[in-house]
Design a protein around this motif. Structure first.
Motif, PDB file in Angstrom:
ATOM      1  N   ALA A  92      -1.568 -13.562  39.741  1.00 45.32           N
ATOM      2  CA  ALA A  92      -2.599 -13.977  40.701  1.00 45.32           C
ATOM      3  C   ALA A  92      -3.293 -12.764  41.288  1.00 45.32           C
ATOM      4  CB  ALA A  92      -1.971 -14.817  41.821  1.00 45.32           C
ATOM      5  N   VAL A  93      -4.336 -13.036  42.063  1.00 43.96           N
ATOM      6  CA  VAL A  93      -5.037 -12.013  42.832  1.00 43.96           C
ATOM      7  C   VAL A  93      -4.970 -12.409  44.298  1.00 43.96           C
ATOM      8  CG1 VAL A  93      -7.232 -10.843  43.269  1.00 43.96           C
ATOM      9  CG2 VAL A  93      -6.600 -11.478  40.921  1.00 43.96           C
ATOM     10  N   LEU A  94      -4.533 -11.483  45.143  1.00 47.13           N
ATOM     11  CA  LEU A  94      -4.507 -11.695  46.585  1.00 47.13           C
ATOM     12  C   LEU A  94      -5.788 -11.163  47.206  1.00 47.13           C
ATOM     13  CD1 LEU A  94      -0.853 -10.517  47.363  1.00 47.13           C
ATOM     14  CD2 LEU A  94      -1.644 -12.836  46.814  1.00 47.13           C
ATOM     15  N   ALA A  95      -6.166 -11.730  48.350  1.00 48.68           N
ATOM     16  CA  ALA A  95      -7.330 -11.252  49.085  1.00 48.68           C
ATOM     17  C   ALA A  95      -6.948 -10.995  50.536  1.00 48.68           C
ATOM     18  CB  ALA A  95      -8.473 -12.265  49.017  1.00 48.68           C
ATOM     19  N   PHE A  96      -7.603  -9.986  51.133  1.00 51.20           N
ATOM     20  CA  PHE A  96      -7.377  -9.613  52.530  1.00 51.20           C
ATOM     21  C   PHE A  96      -8.729  -9.332  53.174  1.00 51.20           C
ATOM     22  CE2 PHE A  96      -3.832  -8.312  49.947  1.00 51.20           C
ATOM     23  CZ  PHE A  96      -2.699  -8.569  50.688  1.00 51.20           C
ATOM     24  N   ASP A  97      -8.880  -9.705  54.431  1.00 53.47           N
ATOM     25  CA  ASP A  97     -10.090  -9.356  55.167  1.00 53.47           C
ATOM     26  C   ASP A  97      -9.954  -7.931  55.701  1.00 53.47           C
ATOM     27  OD1 ASP A  97     -11.134 -11.885  54.753  1.00 53.47           O
ATOM     28  OD2 ASP A  97     -10.297 -12.682  56.617  1.00 53.47           O
ATOM     29  N   VAL A  98     -10.987  -7.122  55.488  1.00 54.53           N
ATOM     30  CA  VAL A  98     -10.961  -5.714  55.884  1.00 54.53           C
ATOM     31  C   VAL A  98     -11.608  -5.547  57.259  1.00 54.53           C
ATOM     32  CG1 VAL A  98     -11.755  -3.387  55.297  1.00 54.53           C
ATOM     33  CG2 VAL A  98     -11.026  -4.964  53.483  1.00 54.53           C
ATOM     34  N   GLN A  99     -10.934  -4.819  58.141  1.00 54.60           N
ATOM     35  CA  GLN A  99     -11.434  -4.537  59.481  1.00 54.60           C
ATOM     36  C   GLN A  99     -12.178  -3.199  59.494  1.00 54.60           C
ATOM     37  OE1 GLN A  99     -10.631  -7.295  61.757  1.00 54.60           O
ATOM     38  NE2 GLN A  99     -10.313  -7.852  59.606  1.00 54.60           N
ATOM     39  N   THR A 100     -12.891  -2.940  60.569  1.00 56.27           N
ATOM     40  CA  THR A 100     -13.725  -1.728  60.643  1.00 56.27           C
ATOM     41  C   THR A 100     -12.909  -0.441  60.551  1.00 56.27           C
ATOM     42  OG1 THR A 100     -13.670  -1.845  63.062  1.00 56.27           O
ATOM     43  CG2 THR A 100     -15.558  -2.865  61.943  1.00 56.27           C
ATOM     44  N   ASP A 101     -11.639  -0.481  60.978  1.00 54.68           N
ATOM     45  CA  ASP A 101     -10.797   0.722  60.922  1.00 54.68           C
ATOM     46  C   ASP A 101     -10.041   0.850  59.606  1.00 54.68           C
ATOM     47  OD1 ASP A 101      -8.978  -1.325  61.199  1.00 54.68           O
ATOM     48  OD2 ASP A 101      -7.930  -0.473  62.932  1.00 54.68           O
ATOM     49  N   GLY A 102     -10.326  -0.039  58.648  1.00 53.11           N
ATOM     50  CA  GLY A 102      -9.662  -0.001  57.356  1.00 53.11           C
ATOM     51  C   GLY A 102      -8.436  -0.881  57.260  1.00 53.11           C
ATOM     52  N   SER A 103      -7.942  -1.350  58.395  1.00 56.00           N
ATOM     53  CA  SER A 103      -6.793  -2.252  58.368  1.00 56.00           C
ATOM     54  C   SER A 103      -7.208  -3.611  57.799  1.00 56.00           C
ATOM     55  CB  SER A 103      -6.207  -2.414  59.774  1.00 56.00           C
ATOM     56  OG  SER A 103      -7.165  -3.014  60.643  1.00 56.00           O
ATOM     57  N   THR A 104      -6.238  -4.426  57.466  1.00 58.43           N
ATOM     58  CA  THR A 104      -6.525  -5.719  56.845  1.00 58.43           C
ATOM     59  C   THR A 104      -5.775  -6.841  57.547  1.00 58.43           C
ATOM     60  OG1 THR A 104      -4.730  -5.401  55.253  1.00 58.43           O
ATOM     61  CG2 THR A 104      -6.943  -4.686  54.575  1.00 58.43           C
ATOM     62  N   LYS A 105      -6.244  -8.061  57.333  1.00 57.01           N
ATOM     63  CA  LYS A 105      -5.566  -9.240  57.863  1.00 57.01           C
ATOM     64  C   LYS A 105      -5.875 -10.430  56.952  1.00 57.01           C
ATOM     65  CE  LYS A 105      -9.300 -10.759  60.957  1.00 57.01           C
ATOM     66  NZ  LYS A 105      -9.668 -11.104  62.357  1.00 57.01           N
ATOM     67  N   ASN A 106      -5.252 -11.557  57.274  1.00 55.67           N
ATOM     68  CA  ASN A 106      -5.524 -12.821  56.584  1.00 55.67           C
ATOM     69  C   ASN A 106      -5.214 -12.747  55.093  1.00 55.67           C
ATOM     70  OD1 ASN A 106      -6.324 -15.507  56.247  1.00 55.67           O
ATOM     71  ND2 ASN A 106      -8.485 -14.966  55.969  1.00 55.67           N
ATOM     72  N   ARG A 107      -3.987 -12.362  54.788  1.00 58.37           N
ATOM     73  CA  ARG A 107      -3.547 -12.385  53.385  1.00 58.37           C
ATOM     74  C   ARG A 107      -3.601 -13.811  52.856  1.00 58.37           C
ATOM     75  NH1 ARG A 107       2.133 -10.186  50.674  1.00 58.37           N
ATOM     76  NH2 ARG A 107       2.202 -11.693  48.963  1.00 58.37           N
ATOM     77  N   ARG A 108      -4.094 -13.949  51.619  1.00 58.79           N
ATOM     78  CA  ARG A 108      -4.173 -15.252  50.986  1.00 58.79           C
ATOM     79  C   ARG A 108      -4.220 -15.090  49.479  1.00 58.79           C
ATOM     80  NH1 ARG A 108      -8.659 -13.322  53.274  1.00 58.79           N
ATOM     81  NH2 ARG A 108     -10.683 -13.429  52.182  1.00 58.79           N
TER      82      ARG A 108
END
Length: 335
Positions: A214-230
């Motif tokens: 599979a391929v996972l996706a993450f939302d990228v924040q302005t500081d490079g951190s990520t959230k919302n793994r799916r």
């Protein structure tokens, strides 16, 4: 750059190798499989043919397109970055790369890499390797961004890299991580993940990470951190998800055991482009960025048979094929 002497026994084989996608096409080389390309609207035409453009008994990994229509790729075992120009002529681009295993160019021309140093089991004395693996920049200036996590742990055998366009980069090494322009490493994901390839969408707001099937996706924040793994998408029953690339409309291309999988920007499975060998990495390039270059496992030896190595030595031979596409690669950055 200086011309690289290519493996002589392969040059004659490569001169006339344009593989047919039809069962009635030319005979296959040793180790190849039939790759019948069916139409994927807007992506690739039915009957599109793979053309062999390069082969060696060492790797061709972490490929990226260049602004002049060529490609760059890492050859870990020889500590070099190799360039194929738009005419598929080969040059040594950089040397002394400390085992670079993948490269990523940003829009500013900075060449990022993961440096595996002497950890490859195909290299002599790898078990005694004491040089730490790294994430860094090789050009225009050499910069070591990081060689350890904040708690002092080493980065391990780093795998793939994706520049973020801001001086930092995402990379994989078992999990997925981010190194900031200041060299601080943070975790994207390190649990329930079998990472390999890593890629950003066109505007850098979504990070994709392969996870075997599979391929996972993450939302990228302005500081490079990520959230919302799916889970973004699956490979329709295939496994071995590896390298990735995007096209001009946001479709995601993912290499796997069966070939190149094509996914919509929404994560819908669109289709498969079968490959002659096991596809590892890929990049759009060419003068109009409508040629897909795909390094694949294996090569033909001087006896016309699949290249093999003695027992206990990892076979690093690879072959690069290209195919003409209807889709155009994203032009906002090299890859």
């Amino acid at each position: 750059m200086t011309p690289k002497t290519v493996v002589a026994v392969l040059s004659g084989l490569m001169a006339s190798m344009a593989l047919s996608a039809s069962p009635a096409g030319q005979s296959l080389l040793a180790g190849e499989k039939e790759a019948v390309v069916t139409a994927i609207p807007g992506v690739v035409a039915a009957g599109a043919r793979w053309e062999l453009v390069w082969a060696d008994f060492e790797t061709a990994d972490g490929i990226v397109g260049t602004p002049d229509g060529g490609v760059l790729f890492a050859q870990e075992q020889t500590d070099t970055i190799i360039k194929l120009d738009a005419m598929d002529r080969e040059f040594i681009y950089l040397t002394d790369t400390h085992g670079a295993g993948s490269v990523s160019l940003d829009a500013q021309g900075r060449l990022f890499t993961v440096q595996r140093t002497c950890t490859d089991t195909a290299r002599p004395f790898s078990t005694a390797c004491q040089e730490l693996t790294m994430v860094g920049i090789l050009a225009p200036q050499r910069v070591m961004l990081a060689n350890s996590f904040p708690d002092g742990r080493t980065l391990g055998r780093v795998n793939d890299v994706m520049a973020d366009g801001k001086g930092g980069a995402y990379f994989t090494s078992g999990g997925a991580y981010y190194v900031s322009p200041k060299g601080v490493v943070s975790t994207v994901a390190d649990q329930d993940i079998r990472s390999n390839g890593i890629m950003l969408n066109a505007d850098g707001s979504i990070l994709y990470v392969t996870n075997n099937t599979a391929v996972l996706a993450f939302d990228v924040q302005t500081d490079g951190s990520t959230k919302n793994r799916r889970e973004f998408a699956t490979l329709a029953g295939d496994s071995g998800a590896d390298g990735m690339a995007i096209d001009s409309v946001g479709r995601l291309y993912v290499t796997g055991n069966a070939g190149v999988h094509v996914l919509s920007p929404e994560g819908k499975y669109i289709g498969l482009i079968p490959t002659p060998r096991r596809a590892i990495t890929l990049a759009f390039s060419g003068p109009d960025k409508k040629t897909l270059y795909v390094p694949q496992l294996g090569a033909v030896g001087p006896d016309g048979k699949p290249w093999t190595t003695r027992e206990g030595v990892r076979n690093t031979a690879m072959t690069i094929y290209k195919i003409s596409m209807l889709a155009e690669g994203f032009k906002g950055r090299p890859k």
